[in-house]
Design a protein around this motif. Sequence first.
Motif, mmCIF file in Angstrom:
data_model
loop_
_atom_site.group_PDB
_atom_site.id
_atom_site.type_symbol
_atom_site.label_atom_id
_atom_site.label_comp_id
_atom_site.label_asym_id
_atom_site.label_seq_id
_atom_site.Cartn_x
_atom_site.Cartn_y
_atom_site.Cartn_z
ATOM 1 N N GLY A 106 -32.825 -54.092 6.355
ATOM 2 C CA GLY A 106 -31.402 -54.226 6.031
ATOM 3 C C GLY A 106 -31.164 -54.730 4.617
ATOM 4 O O GLY A 106 -30.286 -54.232 3.908
ATOM 5 N N SER A 107 -31.957 -55.709 4.185
ATOM 6 C CA SER A 107 -31.734 -56.290 2.853
ATOM 7 C C SER A 107 -32.045 -55.276 1.759
ATOM 8 O O SER A 107 -31.354 -55.200 0.738
ATOM 9 C CB SER A 107 -32.587 -57.543 2.669
ATOM 10 O OG SER A 107 -33.961 -57.230 2.675
ATOM 11 N N LEU B 100 -27.624 -49.951 -1.709
ATOM 12 C CA LEU B 100 -26.207 -49.565 -1.661
ATOM 13 C C LEU B 100 -25.421 -50.235 -2.787
ATOM 14 O O LEU B 100 -24.509 -49.643 -3.365
ATOM 15 C CB LEU B 100 -25.605 -49.912 -0.302
ATOM 16 C CG LEU B 100 -26.066 -49.005 0.853
ATOM 17 C CD1 LEU B 100 -25.623 -49.576 2.192
ATOM 18 C CD2 LEU B 100 -25.530 -47.598 0.689
ATOM 19 N N ILE C 257 -31.887 -51.980 2.079
ATOM 20 C CA ILE C 257 -30.809 -50.971 2.111
ATOM 21 C C ILE C 257 -29.556 -51.517 1.443
ATOM 22 O O ILE C 257 -28.889 -50.824 0.667
ATOM 23 C CB ILE C 257 -30.498 -50.550 3.568
ATOM 24 C CG1 ILE C 257 -31.716 -49.918 4.235
ATOM 25 C CG2 ILE C 257 -29.296 -49.626 3.627
ATOM 26 C CD1 ILE C 257 -32.097 -48.554 3.703
ATOM 27 N N ALA C 258 -29.245 -52.795 1.713
ATOM 28 C CA ALA C 258 -28.062 -53.412 1.093
ATOM 29 C C ALA C 258 -28.204 -53.427 -0.427
ATOM 30 O O ALA C 258 -27.256 -53.119 -1.152
ATOM 31 C CB ALA C 258 -27.874 -54.846 1.616
ATOM 32 N N GLN D 27 -26.611 -59.334 6.750
ATOM 33 C CA GLN D 27 -26.453 -59.095 5.306
ATOM 34 C C GLN D 27 -25.022 -59.426 4.877
ATOM 35 O O GLN D 27 -24.667 -59.247 3.709
ATOM 36 C CB GLN D 27 -26.767 -57.624 4.943
ATOM 37 C CG GLN D 27 -28.108 -57.107 5.434
ATOM 38 C CD GLN D 27 -29.266 -58.032 5.114
ATOM 39 O OE1 GLN D 27 -29.383 -58.550 3.996
ATOM 40 N NE2 GLN D 27 -30.123 -58.268 6.096
ATOM 41 N N ALA E 270 -28.558 -55.693 10.148
ATOM 42 C CA ALA E 270 -27.386 -55.262 9.372
ATOM 43 C C ALA E 270 -26.372 -56.398 9.271
ATOM 44 O O ALA E 270 -25.878 -56.716 8.185
ATOM 45 C CB ALA E 270 -26.741 -54.039 10.023
ATOM 46 N N LEU F 293 -28.785 -48.539 9.598
ATOM 47 C CA LEU F 293 -29.615 -49.176 10.632
ATOM 48 C C LEU F 293 -29.336 -48.615 12.020
ATOM 49 O O LEU F 293 -30.250 -48.573 12.853
ATOM 50 C CB LEU F 293 -29.469 -50.695 10.583
ATOM 51 C CG LEU F 293 -30.493 -51.228 9.583
ATOM 52 C CD1 LEU F 293 -29.875 -51.845 8.366
ATOM 53 C CD2 LEU F 293 -31.409 -52.237 10.194
ATOM 54 N N SER G 166 -32.015 -46.388 -3.867
ATOM 55 C CA SER G 166 -32.786 -47.459 -3.225
ATOM 56 C C SER G 166 -34.228 -47.039 -2.969
ATOM 57 O O SER G 166 -35.031 -47.835 -2.478
ATOM 58 C CB SER G 166 -32.145 -47.855 -1.891
ATOM 59 O OG SER G 166 -32.347 -46.831 -0.920
ATOM 60 N N ALA H 172 -29.639 -61.532 0.166
ATOM 61 C CA ALA H 172 -30.640 -60.643 0.762
ATOM 62 C C ALA H 172 -31.847 -61.451 1.241
ATOM 63 O O ALA H 172 -32.655 -60.965 2.017
ATOM 64 C CB ALA H 172 -31.077 -59.579 -0.245
ATOM 65 N N VAL I 292 -24.834 -50.313 5.489
ATOM 66 C CA VAL I 292 -26.002 -50.940 6.114
ATOM 67 C C VAL I 292 -25.973 -50.723 7.627
ATOM 68 O O VAL I 292 -26.992 -50.377 8.227
ATOM 69 C CB VAL I 292 -26.055 -52.452 5.777
ATOM 70 C CG1 VAL I 292 -27.148 -53.143 6.585
ATOM 71 C CG2 VAL I 292 -26.331 -52.670 4.316
ATOM 72 N N GLY J 135 -20.738 -51.434 1.514
ATOM 73 C CA GLY J 135 -22.011 -52.129 1.722
ATOM 74 C C GLY J 135 -22.297 -52.428 3.181
ATOM 75 O O GLY J 135 -23.309 -51.982 3.731
#
Lengths: 374, 47
Positions: free
Chosen positions: A360-361, A367, A363-364, A114, A111, B26, A225, A142, B22, B18
């Motif tokens: 994480g990338s 988002l 999910i980013a 990012q 997380a 996580l 996503s 990312a 994240v 963001g």
Amino acid sequence: MEALIHGITTITLGQIAMMLIGALLMYLGIKKEYEPTLLVPMGLGAILVNFPGTGVLTQVVGGTKTEGVLDVLFKAGINTELFPLLIFIGIGAMIDFGPLLQNPFMLLFGAAAQFGIFATVFVAVFFGFNIKEAASIGIIGAADGPTSIFVSNQLAPNLLGAITVAAYSYMALVPIIQPMAIKAVTTKHERRIWMTYRAEGVSKTTKILFPIIITIIAGFIAPISLPLVGFLMFGNLLRECGVLDRLSNTAQNELVNIVSILLGLTISVKLQADQFLNIQTLMIIAFGLFAFIMDSVGGVLFAKLLNLFRKEKINPMIGAAGISAFPMSSRVIQKMATDEDPQNFVLMYAVGANVSGQIGSVIAGGLLLSFFGA
Amino acid sequence: MKFDPTAVEQAGELMLVGMGGVFIVLFIIYLVAKLLLKFAPAKKAAK
């Protein structure tokens, strides 16, 4: 006779410059082995699309429209987001979540790393990009090609070419960028912190349930996503379920290879001189570097913040492994650790953080798209 | 291309949503991983 020399007489300086850039990309891919899977087809594609009247792009000749093959592939595979998603199935099938599940705490570094995405959005906005363009530029951070293509194609398709070139080039330059960034924010003492490896066993049931549960969580929190997360986790499920080895092998090999060939060539549609050669492209390339640097800095600083509260210190370099450039980043961190102390083995922690960065990338990216209601 | 102050505000919101998002996702996955390791433990190797 005029028809024979038409191409030579009508070519512009910009088109020649783009051909040279295409040659440079091929040189970087072949000679330096920087992400050749994408840079070589993109390089040749850049040459193909910059000839006047090139048949690979749609042309109107005497009132008749002739579809170019790269335009057909672009509509079929990039506009629809199909190519990056198919590659994600293959990437998912290549990921082993074992090292991450053995040390689930590494998820938090995926997380933190990012950070570069969102820091770059600020910088891009200050330089005059609109918010969607800035977000597309930020997603270079990312450190994931398909995610960068997926997001920028929806938010700022006019910048897709430059963003793709920047993303793949910097992914290949991780061994150069990360050490510089890490050394700037750590001391020698911090880089020598020992990590004792304590592996928990991971059951097959856990490895099967993990990708399914991540998909469900992403579906509730950021449903936009789901194409990215869902396809990545589907690939992983093919690998871990144990009954689809043939499909898993196909996903990891033939699927990824075929789609990579098509993706690399097709992205070059955005490498036409009139679309690529402008000051924005230079800025995007600069901001992409900033994004990668800030990813590493963000991960390292988060680890240092945690160390303020922990008795058992974490080697802060592991925070930098939380970017999505797998497995390169984890190897870079291990090399840096052994350069400082040959007995210090941080690889499994770094691999865990690196794998977490892939989650994480994605999910980013999801988002970002949710924020704009894309 | 022109600097737009409202875009800075949006960038700030995006940073909160963001990075916050994240981290939350996580962290939830971290809790799920811990639960899975607890309720579906690996078989210990036979002595």
